[in-house]
Design a protein around this motif. Structure first.
Motif, PDB file in Angstrom:
ATOM      1  N   PRO A  80       1.379   5.754 -35.762  1.00 49.00           N
ATOM      2  CA  PRO A  80       0.125   5.614 -36.508  1.00 49.00           C
ATOM      3  C   PRO A  80      -0.794   6.818 -36.317  1.00 49.00           C
ATOM      4  O   PRO A  80      -0.790   7.455 -35.267  1.00 49.00           O
ATOM      5  CB  PRO A  80      -0.514   4.360 -35.906  1.00 49.00           C
ATOM      6  N   VAL A  81      -1.562   7.111 -37.349  1.00 45.11           N
ATOM      7  CA  VAL A  81      -2.515   8.219 -37.309  1.00 45.11           C
ATOM      8  C   VAL A  81      -3.792   7.731 -36.637  1.00 45.11           C
ATOM      9  O   VAL A  81      -4.429   6.814 -37.126  1.00 45.11           O
ATOM     10  CB  VAL A  81      -2.864   8.679 -38.739  1.00 45.11           C
TER      11      VAL A  81
ATOM     12  N   LEU B  89      -6.330   3.211 -41.318  1.00 44.93           N
ATOM     13  CA  LEU B  89      -5.143   3.980 -40.946  1.00 44.93           C
ATOM     14  C   LEU B  89      -4.080   3.138 -40.255  1.00 44.93           C
ATOM     15  O   LEU B  89      -2.906   3.472 -40.285  1.00 44.93           O
ATOM     16  CB  LEU B  89      -5.559   5.155 -40.056  1.00 44.93           C
TER      17      LEU B  89
ATOM     18  N   SER C 274       2.208   7.530 -42.649  1.00 42.96           N
ATOM     19  CA  SER C 274       1.521   8.190 -41.526  1.00 42.96           C
ATOM     20  C   SER C 274       2.041   9.611 -41.362  1.00 42.96           C
ATOM     21  O   SER C 274       1.281  10.558 -41.162  1.00 42.96           O
ATOM     22  CB  SER C 274       1.759   7.427 -40.219  1.00 42.96           C
TER      23      SER C 274
END
Ligand SMILES: [Zn+2]
Length: 267
Positions: free
Chosen positions: A75-76, A203, A211
């Motif tokens: 994940p960002v 996000l 991502s």
């Protein structure tokens, strides 16, 4: 109609412009490995699980600290309050435009600040521990999931309030504002094939492939960097693999080096 999808292979190959060396790699099961990885090209590294691919990545990164950028599907950002507009750097500009128009402070158009719903604190939902069911997200009854205090939603910019703006896709936002700063960011999202996403999407809801492409979007203008992508196609649909390859080729054409660790030999 064989049903086989193909991506055309390159007809002309690039020439390396140099190399980076890995010397006497001994990490885990590596046995005094010496290696020169060509730069300015895309390099594939493949091998069965347990053959030392991950050890080699760790070794390259440690021998060239600070010079290698690892891009993966994780994940960002760790912040679940962050949204796409924040990540690509246009949310400040959007808040500013609203604030200027209504002669208010920009923080009233931020769900993380004065604009945020007091009950859910700008998250849009309430997380409840349901014992056997684990954590369950319930839409905030105060703001109805908009994340904002209702009283700020009457302020509009070109006929839309801040919630309606965040519900637009990146492509729509780029056209709507017709502002060079905003278009620059939305154009990058278009180039990595993410312009269908809503600007307010948080996000933590992005897929691994999304991502990864979002991380690459912030690199498209860079030159002379060395990227490692570890199993970049895992879990991706064919169309997404094609998009990814196009992006990687573009990065290399810009003068970057890409080392792809991949077990998928079709790629
Ligand atoms: Zn709320």
């Amino acid at each position: 109609m064989s049903g086989t999808l193909t991506i055309e292979a390159k007809k002309v190959y690039r020439q390396p412009i140099g190399s980076i060396k890995v010397i006497k790699a001994q990490r885990h099961n590596l046995k005094n490995l010496n290696l020169a990885i060509p730069t300015g090209v895309m390099v594939g590294l493949t091998g069965v699980s347990g053959s030392g691919k991950s050890s080699l990545i760790e070794e390259i990164i440690s021998q060239h600290e600070g010079k290698i950028v690892l891009i993966d599907q994780s994940p960002v950002g760790a912040n679940k309050r962050g949204c796409l507009a924040t990540y690509v750097g246009v949310f400040d500009k959007i808040r500013q435009l609203f604030a200027q128009k209504h002669r208010m402070h920009p923080s009233f158009f931020s769900y993380n600040s004065h604009g945020g719903c007091v009950l859910c604190k700008g998250v849009g939902f309430i997380e409840m521990d349901m014992n056997f069911l684990g954590d369950v997200k319930i839409k905030c009854e105060n703001c109805g999931g908009t994340r904002y205090k209702n009283k700020f939603l009457r302020y509009q910019y070109r006929g839309k309030n801040i919630v309606e703006v965040l519900a637009m896709t990146a492509a729509e936002v780029g056209q709507f504002f017709d502002n060079p700063e905003i278009s620059k960011a939305t154009n990058l999202l278009q180039e990595v094939g993410l312009d269908y996403m809503e600007m307010g999407q948080t996000l933590d809801t992005l897929s691994g492939g999304e991502s990864q492409r979002l991380k690459l979007s912030s690199r498209l203008q860079n030159q002379g960097e060395f990227y490692i992508l570890d199993e970049p196609t895992s879990g991706l649909h064919f169309a997404d693999v094609a998009k990814l390859l196009k992006l990687l080729n573009r990065l290399v054409d810009n003068g970057n080096t890409i080392l792809v660790i991949e077990h998928n030999l079709d790629v």
